[in-house]
Design an enzyme around this catalytic site. Sequence first.
Site, PDB file in Angstrom:
ATOM      1  N   HIS A 102       9.643   6.562   5.581  1.00  0.00           N
ATOM      2  CA  HIS A 102       8.912   7.038   4.781  1.00  0.00           C
ATOM      3  C   HIS A 102       7.207   6.876   4.967  1.00  0.00           C
ATOM      4  CE1 HIS A 102       9.653   3.185   2.672  1.00  0.00           C
ATOM      5  NE2 HIS A 102       8.075   3.482   2.147  1.00  0.00           N
ATOM      6  N   HIS A 104       3.772   7.817   3.402  1.00  0.00           N
ATOM      7  CA  HIS A 104       2.961   7.712   2.073  1.00  0.00           C
ATOM      8  C   HIS A 104       1.986   8.646   2.329  1.00  0.00           C
ATOM      9  CE1 HIS A 104       4.825   4.405  -0.314  1.00  0.00           C
ATOM     10  NE2 HIS A 104       5.207   4.113   1.440  1.00  0.00           N
TER      11      HIS A 104
END
Length: 140
Positions: A102, A104
């Site tokens: 992932h 951010h």
Amino acid sequence: MSYDANNIFAKILRAEIPCHKVYEDEHTLAFMDVMPQADGHTLVIPKMPFRNLLDADPKALGSLMTTVHKVANAAKRAFGADGVLIQQFNEPAAGQTVFHLHVHVLPRHEGVPLRPHSGKMADHAVLAEHAARITAALAS
């Protein structure tokens, strides 16, 4: 280490856990971080089960970064930010706590410090409003 199919992001992809979705396409999903360090803090994940960048198929990274680019520009517009911080962590020693790749995306304002990643969830009404702002910016 191997991929854990029961991590929270895998559960979000399977719709077992809800999220405040900002963007979705064939390869990626973007949604609000429930413990935001800044207003508009968004996470972008691939739909493929990669533990992190180190085990990802390099061919999948293009789609991921294309979505990061879209979301970063939209979040900057939506929050009138001065800049955008992009973060990505790999393995515990680097700060990774959820073991699904992932990225951010954090809109930043000059002189405003990041909030700590405290473990306390944000108000869902606020997250929904932030998601709507970014979604609207994506559409414009």
